[in-house]
Design a protein around this motif. Structure first.
Motif, PDB file in Angstrom:
ATOM      1  N   GLU A 238       2.861   8.765  -2.912  1.00 55.76           N
ATOM      2  CA  GLU A 238       2.999   7.377  -3.331  1.00 55.76           C
ATOM      3  C   GLU A 238       4.416   7.088  -3.791  1.00 55.76           C
ATOM      4  O   GLU A 238       4.994   7.851  -4.543  1.00 55.76           O
ATOM      5  CB  GLU A 238       2.018   7.080  -4.473  1.00 55.76           C
ATOM      6  CG  GLU A 238       2.114   5.651  -5.004  1.00 55.76           C
ATOM      7  CD  GLU A 238       1.173   5.422  -6.157  1.00 55.76           C
ATOM      8  OE1 GLU A 238       0.491   6.385  -6.564  1.00 55.76           O
ATOM      9  OE2 GLU A 238       1.127   4.290  -6.656  1.00 55.76           O
TER      10      GLU A 238
ATOM     11  N   LEU B 276      -3.923  -3.158  -6.222  1.00 51.18           N
ATOM     12  CA  LEU B 276      -2.515  -2.983  -5.843  1.00 51.18           C
ATOM     13  C   LEU B 276      -1.574  -3.636  -6.849  1.00 51.18           C
ATOM     14  O   LEU B 276      -0.502  -3.098  -7.148  1.00 51.18           O
ATOM     15  CB  LEU B 276      -2.271  -3.551  -4.441  1.00 51.18           C
ATOM     16  CG  LEU B 276      -2.900  -2.775  -3.290  1.00 51.18           C
ATOM     17  CD1 LEU B 276      -2.669  -3.513  -1.965  1.00 51.18           C
ATOM     18  CD2 LEU B 276      -2.320  -1.367  -3.209  1.00 51.18           C
TER      19      LEU B 276
ATOM     20  N   ARG C 291      -5.764   9.904  -4.191  1.00 49.11           N
ATOM     21  CA  ARG C 291      -6.715   8.909  -3.703  1.00 49.11           C
ATOM     22  C   ARG C 291      -6.027   7.583  -3.439  1.00 49.11           C
ATOM     23  O   ARG C 291      -5.209   7.128  -4.204  1.00 49.11           O
ATOM     24  CB  ARG C 291      -7.823   8.729  -4.733  1.00 49.11           C
ATOM     25  CG  ARG C 291      -8.914   7.754  -4.307  1.00 49.11           C
ATOM     26  CD  ARG C 291     -10.032   7.753  -5.342  1.00 49.11           C
ATOM     27  NE  ARG C 291      -9.530   7.340  -6.648  1.00 49.11           N
ATOM     28  CZ  ARG C 291      -9.416   6.067  -7.031  1.00 49.11           C
ATOM     29  NH1 ARG C 291      -9.732   5.095  -6.184  1.00 49.11           N
ATOM     30  NH2 ARG C 291      -8.977   5.768  -8.241  1.00 49.11           N
ATOM     31  N   ARG C 292      -6.418   6.925  -2.340  1.00 54.98           N
ATOM     32  CA  ARG C 292      -5.848   5.632  -1.990  1.00 54.98           C
ATOM     33  C   ARG C 292      -6.285   4.575  -3.000  1.00 54.98           C
ATOM     34  O   ARG C 292      -7.441   4.529  -3.422  1.00 54.98           O
ATOM     35  CB  ARG C 292      -6.299   5.229  -0.584  1.00 54.98           C
ATOM     36  CG  ARG C 292      -5.922   3.792  -0.233  1.00 54.98           C
ATOM     37  CD  ARG C 292      -6.252   3.467   1.195  1.00 54.98           C
ATOM     38  NE  ARG C 292      -6.159   2.034   1.428  1.00 54.98           N
ATOM     39  CZ  ARG C 292      -6.088   1.469   2.615  1.00 54.98           C
ATOM     40  NH1 ARG C 292      -6.088   2.227   3.691  1.00 54.98           N
ATOM     41  NH2 ARG C 292      -6.016   0.175   2.755  1.00 54.98           N
ATOM     42  N   VAL C 293      -5.370   3.704  -3.375  1.00 55.94           N
ATOM     43  CA  VAL C 293      -5.653   2.627  -4.315  1.00 55.94           C
ATOM     44  C   VAL C 293      -6.329   1.474  -3.584  1.00 55.94           C
ATOM     45  O   VAL C 293      -5.892   1.071  -2.510  1.00 55.94           O
ATOM     46  CB  VAL C 293      -4.351   2.134  -4.985  1.00 55.94           C
ATOM     47  CG1 VAL C 293      -4.625   0.953  -5.898  1.00 55.94           C
ATOM     48  CG2 VAL C 293      -3.689   3.268  -5.759  1.00 55.94           C
TER      49      VAL C 293
ATOM     50  N   ARG D 161       0.832  -1.208   0.000  1.00 54.17           N
ATOM     51  CA  ARG D 161       0.000   0.000   0.000  1.00 54.17           C
ATOM     52  C   ARG D 161       0.863   1.253   0.000  1.00 54.17           C
ATOM     53  O   ARG D 161       0.528   2.249  -0.639  1.00 54.17           O
ATOM     54  CB  ARG D 161      -0.920  -0.001   1.220  1.00 54.17           C
ATOM     55  CG  ARG D 161      -2.050  -1.006   1.164  1.00 54.17           C
ATOM     56  CD  ARG D 161      -2.860  -0.969   2.429  1.00 54.17           C
ATOM     57  NE  ARG D 161      -3.891  -2.008   2.456  1.00 54.17           N
ATOM     58  CZ  ARG D 161      -4.167  -2.736   3.521  1.00 54.17           C
ATOM     59  NH1 ARG D 161      -3.492  -2.559   4.652  1.00 54.17           N
ATOM     60  NH2 ARG D 161      -5.118  -3.648   3.474  1.00 54.17           N
TER      61      ARG D 161
ATOM     62  N   ARG E 125       2.040   1.798  -3.481  1.00 53.06           N
ATOM     63  CA  ARG E 125       1.000   2.066  -4.479  1.00 53.06           C
ATOM     64  C   ARG E 125      -0.012   3.126  -4.074  1.00 53.06           C
ATOM     65  O   ARG E 125      -0.719   3.666  -4.921  1.00 53.06           O
ATOM     66  CB  ARG E 125       0.253   0.760  -4.780  1.00 53.06           C
ATOM     67  CG  ARG E 125       1.059  -0.270  -5.559  1.00 53.06           C
ATOM     68  CD  ARG E 125       1.012   0.009  -7.042  1.00 53.06           C
ATOM     69  NE  ARG E 125      -0.355  -0.130  -7.541  1.00 53.06           N
ATOM     70  CZ  ARG E 125      -1.064   0.840  -8.092  1.00 53.06           C
ATOM     71  NH1 ARG E 125      -0.561   2.056  -8.231  1.00 53.06           N
ATOM     72  NH2 ARG E 125      -2.296   0.629  -8.508  1.00 53.06           N
ATOM     73  N   SER E 126      -0.139   3.404  -2.765  1.00 53.70           N
ATOM     74  CA  SER E 126      -1.162   4.329  -2.310  1.00 53.70           C
ATOM     75  C   SER E 126      -0.548   5.458  -1.502  1.00 53.70           C
ATOM     76  O   SER E 126       0.247   5.209  -0.591  1.00 53.70           O
ATOM     77  CB  SER E 126      -2.190   3.603  -1.433  1.00 53.70           C
ATOM     78  OG  SER E 126      -2.780   2.533  -2.116  1.00 53.70           O
TER      79      SER E 126
ATOM     80  N   ASP F 115      -7.362  -2.286  -2.554  1.00 52.71           N
ATOM     81  CA  ASP F 115      -6.502  -3.462  -2.416  1.00 52.71           C
ATOM     82  C   ASP F 115      -6.520  -4.335  -3.659  1.00 52.71           C
ATOM     83  O   ASP F 115      -5.495  -4.881  -4.059  1.00 52.71           O
ATOM     84  CB  ASP F 115      -6.923  -4.286  -1.197  1.00 52.71           C
ATOM     85  CG  ASP F 115      -6.496  -3.655   0.112  1.00 52.71           C
ATOM     86  OD1 ASP F 115      -5.796  -2.608   0.077  1.00 52.71           O
ATOM     87  OD2 ASP F 115      -6.857  -4.192   1.175  1.00 52.71           O
TER      88      ASP F 115
END
Length: 254
Positions: A136, A155, A148-150, A125, A128-129, A152
């Motif tokens: 990131e 990923l 924005r969070r990726v 995470r 990638r996030s 799961d």
């Protein structure tokens, strides 16, 4: 346990931690590819169970492969022993990873297209996030702006994303994935392919490879049907690129 080593309840997850032997890869890539589905690629603290792969043939056989016109300094790893990692850089922004097949000198490999992160989620995470106060982690080691969070499932959904989640970059080109011992005993920064949990043969599907401009209909893309981490199929769309921006499979996109 040292920094970067894999700590994971393999039995609790229904996955086997036994490493695959070199003989597993000493076969034609269209045979190895579907057999890789459900296997686990472990690198440092992160492990990904493969859900989508693509096979690429050897010199003069497969126009979509890097090795079609023979050996070069760039594709030399593909002509090495089976079970080695071939990493290439594409479109000036992405790394993609392949596993070499057949005996030394053959020039064949399987592209790792997508998978499920089954260990090391926090590290994956982070790569990638973006976090609240940190961007990131990019594939080049830099940091991208926060956003924005990726999810799961995304990923490692796509070849470039998979490489980022596992922390694979140019320096890992040529790594031997065939190592003795259990995951807990792996050296730091080693990369191993483990037995994992082979996909149910009834769920394995095959079809045209994604994003290739030649040999479009060759059905050497394999995936686990219904798995949410499988990337969407995309037909090839011509785009302007540099001479260096070619790939096994014409720079597949994540």
């Amino acid at each position: 346990m040292g920094r970067g080593e894999l700590s994971f309840d393999w039995g609790g997850a229904g996955l086997s931690p036994a490493p695959l032997p070199r003989s597993f890869f000493d076969r034609p890539s269209p045979e190895v590819a579907p057999d890789l589905l459900g296997r686990v690629l472990a690198h440092g603290s992160v492990a990904v169970r493969l859900t989508e792969v693509e096979a690429y043939g050897g010199p003069g056989e497969d126009p979509a492969a890097h090795t079609y016109r023979g050996r070069t300094p760039r594709n030399a790893v593909m002509f090495g022993p089976p079970g080695h990692l071939y990493v290439y850089f594409t479109y000036g922004m992405h790394f993609c990873a392949n596993l070499v097949c057949l005996p030394e000198g053959s020039g064949s490999a399987v592209l790792l297209r997508a998978g499920e992160v089954v260990a090391g989620l926090p590290e994956a995470r982070l790569r990638r996030s973006p976090g609240a106060s940190q961007g990131e982690a990019g594939s080049d080691g830099g940091v991208r702006p926060a956003g924005r969070r990726v999810a799961d499932r995304d990923l490692a959904r796509g070849p470039a994303r998979l490489a980022v989640a596992l922390g694979l970059v140019r320096e890992h080109n040529g790594l031997d994935t065939i190592l003795e011992g259990s995951p807990a005993g792996r050296p730091h920064d080693s990369l191993t392919v483990l037995e994992g949990r082979p996909a149910d043969p009834a769920l394995i599907r095959s079809g045209p490879r994604t994003g290739v401009s030649t040999a479009k209909e060759t059905p050497w893309r394999f995936w686990i049907d219904g798995d949410p981490t499988v990337s969407p199929y995309r037909a090839h769309v011509p785009r302007r690129r540099s001479a260096a921006a070619t790939s096994v499979g014409e720079a597949p996109r994540s």
